[in-house]
Structure formats: structure tokens, C-alpha cells
Design an enzyme around this catalytic site. Structure first.
Site, PDB file in Angstrom:
ATOM      1  N   THR A 181       0.874  -1.139   0.030  1.00  6.60           N
ATOM      2  CA  THR A 181       0.223  -0.234  -0.008  1.00  6.60           C
ATOM      3  C   THR A 181       1.138   1.366   0.405  1.00  6.60           C
ATOM      4  OG1 THR A 181      -1.622   0.990   1.549  1.00  6.60           O
ATOM      5  CG2 THR A 181       0.112  -0.055   2.354  1.00  6.60           C
ATOM      6  N   GLU A 326      -5.047  -2.944   4.254  1.00 10.33           N
ATOM      7  CA  GLU A 326      -4.776  -3.713   5.975  1.00 10.33           C
ATOM      8  C   GLU A 326      -5.589  -4.275   5.695  1.00 10.33           C
ATOM      9  OE1 GLU A 326      -3.505  -0.524   4.300  1.00 10.33           O
ATOM     10  OE2 GLU A 326      -2.221   0.126   5.617  1.00 10.33           O
ATOM     11  N   LYS A 434      -6.756  21.547  10.933  1.00 12.13           N
ATOM     12  CA  LYS A 434      -6.043  22.499  11.831  1.00 12.13           C
ATOM     13  C   LYS A 434      -6.159  23.455  11.664  1.00 12.13           C
ATOM     14  CE  LYS A 434      -4.214  21.412  16.663  1.00 12.13           C
ATOM     15  NZ  LYS A 434      -3.320  21.098  17.283  1.00 12.13           N
ATOM     16  N   TRP A 439     -10.152  21.511  14.882  1.00  9.43           N
ATOM     17  CA  TRP A 439     -10.494  20.459  13.201  1.00  9.43           C
ATOM     18  C   TRP A 439     -11.931  20.691  12.011  1.00  9.43           C
ATOM     19  CZ3 TRP A 439      -5.903  18.495  13.233  1.00  9.43           C
ATOM     20  CH2 TRP A 439      -5.555  17.706  14.103  1.00  9.43           C
TER      21      TRP A 439
HETATM   22  P1  ADP Z   1      -3.855   3.911  -0.133  1.00 11.28           P
HETATM   23  O1  ADP Z   1      -3.038   3.960   0.828  1.00 11.28           O
HETATM   24  O2  ADP Z   1      -2.855   3.083  -1.355  1.00 11.28           O
HETATM   25  O3  ADP Z   1      -4.818   4.709  -0.704  1.00 11.28           O
HETATM   26  P2  ADP Z   1      -6.214   2.093   0.110  1.00 11.28           P
HETATM   27  O4  ADP Z   1      -6.681   1.682  -0.973  1.00 11.28           O
HETATM   28  O5  ADP Z   1      -5.444   1.304   1.648  1.00 11.28           O
HETATM   29  O6  ADP Z   1      -4.509   2.565  -0.474  1.00 11.28           O
HETATM   30  O7  ADP Z   1      -6.498   2.510   1.459  1.00 11.28           O
HETATM   31  C1  ADP Z   1      -7.267   2.620   2.594  1.00 11.28           C
HETATM   32  C2  ADP Z   1      -7.619   4.413   2.608  1.00 11.28           C
HETATM   33  O8  ADP Z   1      -8.973   4.825   2.529  1.00 11.28           O
HETATM   34  C3  ADP Z   1      -8.646   4.604   4.390  1.00 11.28           C
HETATM   35  O9  ADP Z   1      -7.459   4.680   5.450  1.00 11.28           O
HETATM   36  C4  ADP Z   1      -9.548   5.479   4.367  1.00 11.28           C
HETATM   37  O10 ADP Z   1      -8.579   7.033   4.646  1.00 11.28           O
HETATM   38  C5  ADP Z   1      -9.975   5.559   2.709  1.00 11.28           C
HETATM   39  N1  ADP Z   1     -11.404   5.061   2.535  1.00 11.28           N
HETATM   40  C6  ADP Z   1     -11.434   3.605   1.822  1.00 11.28           C
HETATM   41  N2  ADP Z   1     -13.076   3.682   2.288  1.00 11.28           N
HETATM   42  C7  ADP Z   1     -13.633   4.900   1.949  1.00 11.28           C
HETATM   43  C8  ADP Z   1     -14.796   5.218   2.049  1.00 11.28           C
HETATM   44  N3  ADP Z   1     -15.455   4.399   1.776  1.00 11.28           N
HETATM   45  N4  ADP Z   1     -14.466   6.908   2.677  1.00 11.28           N
HETATM   46  C9  ADP Z   1     -13.516   7.610   2.987  1.00 11.28           C
HETATM   47  N5  ADP Z   1     -12.574   7.000   3.127  1.00 11.28           N
HETATM   48  C10 ADP Z   1     -12.141   6.400   2.628  1.00 11.28           C
END
Ligand code: ADP
Length: 540
Positions: A181, A326, A434, A439
Site C-alpha cells: 500500500t 490492510e 487544523k 479540526w
Molecule cells: P492507499 O493508502 O494507497 O490509498 P488504501 O486503498 O489501502 O490505499 O486506502 C485506505 C484508505 O482509504 C482508508 O484508510 C481511508 O482513509 C480511505 N477510504 C477507504 N474507503 C473509504 C470510504 N468509503 N470513505 C472514505 N475514505 C475511505
């Protein structure tokens, strides 16, 4: 009960036995190809056997640099089927990161799509562990290449035995797959999927209250097979005997729209940016979308306006899910509960734009500095998850210590949780804005902006500010037909009633395009970089 090991090969064996006539459809450079699960089964067995013959051993990593198609699906099962580990590599990462990933995983063999060959030629001298290359070409002859030793996929297959028996003396906790990732800074982080995790996650995709993948579906995973195993869809769809429609190499929104129409796709899935691109194609063209009953969307927040268009204009259920590489990735799923059906349309949409409740089988909690936060829809905290398809470390990586503590995955996502147990993602920790000690959620602002009819895409980022520390600035791409007649004031007054005054972006910057990450998300790092002197420049 019997202690039977859950193995990935059993998913394909089930399809071979019970759904031998169902098909996997792939548009390849030479035209659309169709294989039944009976054929896919034989070809996969041949491939497992051929891999053994070229010296691949158990737990060796088998890398793939490929799009979504039947050959990639065959490697999905052939590698774990002979005890090796399928390692899908994100072809959209930088060459430096791809080299890092291949060397770090110590891939023994690489399966490469023909159009990705130039990239591999470029990096080949930096690869330390690779002993063989296999080119997944449609042609009889291999393209010209300096890679060595190099095999043509179809010829390699012919050296294998179609009656090969998948190995069964594997511990279900042994690695079956692997995916890196992207990290905000530093090198990508490796996640290892066990056989058991993949099988249980596939069950989760079949639940009626999640994606409900079933035999009568024609599933098209738009999400790449190198992005969290195309969200596990190829595994689940094979197991349940669904027809699979693969988008093939270098697909475009037009190809997707055509495939949906011609192959009568019932379920598809991709990140919001690709869903938006699909909607744009539908708006501009004249396509039959009537077969599609659901679109699975996750990876970043789904804008409310998009959910509304899919559901109300096209009558397609919008399945909003949340997860990470993950988490295999399915972790939470947004569906209205039976007693919420009489909510107003607006309230229903608000609910659907949240990330939903936990998928059965997992555990979670939301914590701030003091402990677990209230289920009040207001208190913010970091989301922690555990469960049988959640990773427990990064592969050989120091960063494990930060993200995995006390048996929990610390997601780095800041959320609220309401009385119904529904989580709402406010931001990734690093993207929260911030301002004056409070936030601001960029995701909320983006969703509000994208609900405006003139907005195609919107991304809100923190920009350093002398007085307030950070302030939100919105980057907006307008739809073509609105480019000359919508101003920043129009957009700001549209969202003003929805937020406290200090939440409103200090500026709106119009762009032709928002930079995207390798998996199609807004590249906020690049936007922040671009805008970092914004306020300084303004005050000049
Ligand atoms: P990368 O880190 O390469 O973008 P991932 O696909 O593993 O790869 O990303 C996961 C992240 O994507 C999550 O931790 C979250 O922040 C975001 N995410 C995934 N699905 C959603 C969703 N439905 N709404 C908002 N954020 C999301």
C-alpha cells in the site's frame, strides 16, 4: 467440529465442480475472450504445474504487473494453489517504488502484461531476486525483449499438467497473497494475506447485507487486481460461480460503459473517481445501463450527489463501503436498517454517504486521547480494527510498530460514530485541517461542493496560514458546460448554509484536473505542495 484448513485453491475447485459452464470474459488486444470455469481450472492447474517445473517453490513470491483479465485470475489461483504467494504489484507507482517493492518482497518470477514490458525493461537491472519473466501476450511469438530468461504465458502453460492437484498440506495461516500500500512518505508498505483471511473475506463479500455476490451476478471489478486484490471480488465471484467480466488492459470509461451494456453486468465496483467518470460517460453517450443493479464504491468518501445520481436517476443501488489494503479490504458497509426506510430522501442520502457499520466477523473501537469515544455522532477519534482478515503487521517493516499496537490495526482514519454504530470518516489523520486549534473535515467540505451541479470534482486541503495555523482551500474542477458561468462566490454561497462560518474554505481554486494517486484518489500531498504559498502570494 472438524478443523479443516481454509485454502484459496478450494474456491476455484468449487467453481470447477459446480459452475464449470459459467464464464470469465476478458476484452484483450486480440478481441473478447471467453473461458468457462472448467477451462480456467485446467489452465490454472497447468500454470501451477509449470511454475513448479521452472523452480518456483512454496512460499516463493510470484509477482504480477497486470490489468484485470483471465490470465491474471489464473495466476491468482495458480500461485497459492502450489503453495507460493501471489504478489500483485501496482503498475501505476513510480519505477523507483516498483523496484523497491519487487526487491523487498523478493519476487522470484514476474508475470507481465505486454504493454507493461517497457517499464520492466527499464528497471530490470535493479531487480535482485527475479529469476524468470513471463509475458502475458495474446500473440504466438514473444515480443522483442531484453528480459531473460523469458517465457510466453501460453507456451509456459503448455508445459504444465492440466490434472495437477493443488497442494493441500498448507497451514491456512500461511501466506497466499501480498500487496503493497502506498505510504504518504517513504516506501510502500507490504501487507501479507493468509489463505484463511482470503477465504473468510470472500464469505463476507457474499453476505446479503454487504455486497451479496452470488451465482446470478455478472461481476465486473473495475478496481484493479493490483489494488487490494480488486477488493477480493475475483476470489468471491469465482467461489460463488458468478460470471466475471474483466475490463481488460488500459480500459477507458467508454469501454466500461460498453461492457456493462453488452455483457449485461449486474454488479461493478471502483473508487469514486472512476464512478464519476462512468457517470460522465453515461451522460454524454447513449448506453443501456438497465442490467446493472449495484455499484460498489469505496477507497475514498463517496460524494452524496453521486450516490443520488446512481440511485435516483439510474436506479442502481449504491453500495458504499470502507476499507484499506490492510483490511483485505472490506471493513464497514453502509446500508439503511429496516426501520430507517421511512426517513426522508435527504436523510437517507446523508446516511448512505457515511461509511456504515462493521462487517460481521470484525471488531472495532474508536479512541481519542482519553479512551473510547461516545457513540454520539460528534466525538472524534481514531478507528481501530481487528479480525480474521485484518493484517497484523507490515511485511518486514519497522512501521509495524506505529500501526499495529495491542492487537489492533490503527487505521489512521479519524471518525465519529453515532447511536446506530455507523461510522463517518472525517479524514485521514494527516489530511485533517487544523484551524485555530479546531479540526475541520476536508471530506465534509468536498462532499458539499460536489453536490453542486456545476462541480465535477472537488478536493479540499490544508494550506499554512500565519494566524490560524492552517485554513481550508478548495480545488475544484467544473463540468465543461459550466466553465464560463460559475464563480467561486457561487460555490461558497451554495455551501455556506451547511457549515459553521469558520469551516468555509478561504478560497476556491479552479483547476483543469485534480492530481490523483496510483489508485485514483485525490493526491492531496501534491495539492498541498502546489498551494503551500497560496496565502503568502495572495497578500503580496
Ligand atoms: P492507499 O493508502 O494507497 O490509498 P488504501 O486503498 O489501502 O490505499 O486506502 C485506505 C484508505 O482509504 C482508508 O484508510 C481511508 O482513509 C480511505 N477510504 C477507504 N474507503 C473509504 C470510504 N468509503 N470513505 C472514505 N475514505 C475511505
Amino acid at each position: 467440529m472438524m478443523n479443516v484448513q481454509l485454502l484459496v485453491s478450494s474456491l476455484l475447485e468449487h467453481a470447477e465442480k459446480f459452475f464449470p459452464k459459467k464464464e470469465v470474459i476478458s476484452p484483450m488486444p486480440s478481441g473478447i475472450v471467453r473461458h468457462t470455469y472448467a477451462e480456467i481450472g485446467k489452465r490454472t492447474r497447468q500454470l501451477s504445474s509449470a511454475l513448479e517445473k521452472i523452480g518456483i517453490q512454496r512460499e516463493d513470491r510470484v509477482g504480477t504487473l497486470a490489468w484485470n483479465h483471465n490470465r491474471h485470475l489464473e495466476v491468482y489461483f495458480a500461485a497459492p494453489g502450489m503453495g507460493a504467494v501471489l504478489h500483485t504489484i501496482n503498475i501505476r507507482l513510480s519505477p523507483e517504488h516498483i523496484v523497491y517493492i519487487i526487491n523487498h518482497a523478493e519476487d522470484k518470477v514476474l508475470f507481465i502484461d505486454e504493454d507493461i514490458l517497457p517499464l520492466v525493461e527499464l528497471i530490470k537491472d535493479h531487480l535482485k531476486s527475479v529469476e524468470a519473466f513471463v509475458i502475458m501476450t495474446d500473440k504466438e511469438e514473444l515480443p522483442e525483449t531484453t528480459l531473460e530468461p523469458v517465457y510466453s504465458y501460453e507456451k509456459l502453460l503448455q508445459t504444465g499438467d492440466e490434472a495437477y492437484q493443488f497442494v493441500k498440506d498448507i497451514d491456512e495461516n500461511a501466506p497466499a497473497g501480498m500487496c503493497y500500500t502506498s505510504a504518504t512518505t517513504g516506501n510502500p508498505k507490504g501487507v501479507v494475506y493468509s489463505h484463511r483471511g482470503i477465504v473468510l473475506h470472500s464469505y463476507a463479500l457474499g453476505l446479503a447485507d454487504t455486497v451479496g455476490v452470488s451465482e446470478n451476478d455478472r461481476v465486473m471489478p473495475i478496481v484493479p487486481m493490483f489494488h487490494a486484490n480488486a477488493w477480493g471480488l475475483p476470489f468471491a465471484a469465482t467461489w460463488f460461480g458468478s460470471t466475471q467480466v474483466m475490463p481488460g488492459p488500459r480500459f477507458t470509461p467508454k469501454i466500461l460503459a460498453q461492457l456493462i451494456e453488452e455483457e449485461k453486468v449486474t454488479k461493478t465496483g471502483g473508487v469514486p473517481t472512476i464512478c464519476l467518470a462512468l457517470l460522465k460517460e453515461w451522460e454524454e453517450g447513449n448506453y443501456d445501463t438497465s442490467s446493472l443493479n449495484a455499484i460498489l464504491c469505496g477507497g475514498s468518501a463517496a460524494p452524496r450527489g453521486m450516490i443520488q445520481t446512481f440511485e435516483q436517476k439510474y436506479n442502481i443501488s449504491f453500495l458504499h463501503a470502507y476499507g484499506m489494503t490492510e483490511t483485505s479490504p472490506l471493513a464497514t458497509f453502509s446500508r439503511l436498517k429496516s426501520y430507517q426506510m421511512d426517513l426522508s430522501q435527504e436523510d437517507k442520502l446523508d446516511e448512505r454517504a457515511k461509511q456504515g457499520i462493521l462487517v460481521p466477523g470484525l471488531e472495532f473501537k474508536v479512541i481519542d486521547g482519553q479512551g473510547e469515544v461516545e457513540w454520539d455522532g460528534k466525538s472524534m477519534g481514531e478507528l481501530l480494527i481487528k479480525g480474521p482478515w485484518i493484517a497484523d503487521e507490515y511485511y518486514k517493516d519497522e512501521r509495524t510498530k506505529e500501526a499495529f499496537q495491542d492487537g489492533w490495526l490503527h487505521t489512521g482514519d479519524v471518525v465519529t460514530i453515532d447511536e446506530e454504530g455507523v461510522i463517518k470518516i472525517l479524514d485521514r489523520t494527516k489530511d485533517l485541517i487544523k484551524s485555530g486549534g479546531e479540526w475541520i473535515s476536508s471530506v465534509d467540505l468536498e462532499n458539499a461542493l460536489m453536490a453542486h451541479e456545476a462541480v465535477f470534482e472537488a478536493s479540499v486541503v490544508a494550506v499554512p496560514h500565519a494566524e490560524w495555523q492552517e485554513r481550508p482551500v478548495a480545488c475544484v474542477v467544473l463540468k465543461d458546460s459550466y466553465k464560463d458561468n460559475v464563480t467561486k462566490e457561487d460555490l461558497l454561497s451554495f455551501i455556506t448554509p451547511m457549515f459553521a462560518k469558520w469551516w468555509l474554505p478561504d478560497d476556491v481554486v479552479f483547476m483543469e484536473e485534480i492530481p490523483k494517486t496510483s489508485v485514483g484518489k485525490f493526491l492531496k500531498r501534491a495539492l498541498r505542495e502546489k498551494l503551500k504559498d497560496h496565502f503568502a502570494a495572495e497578500s503580496l
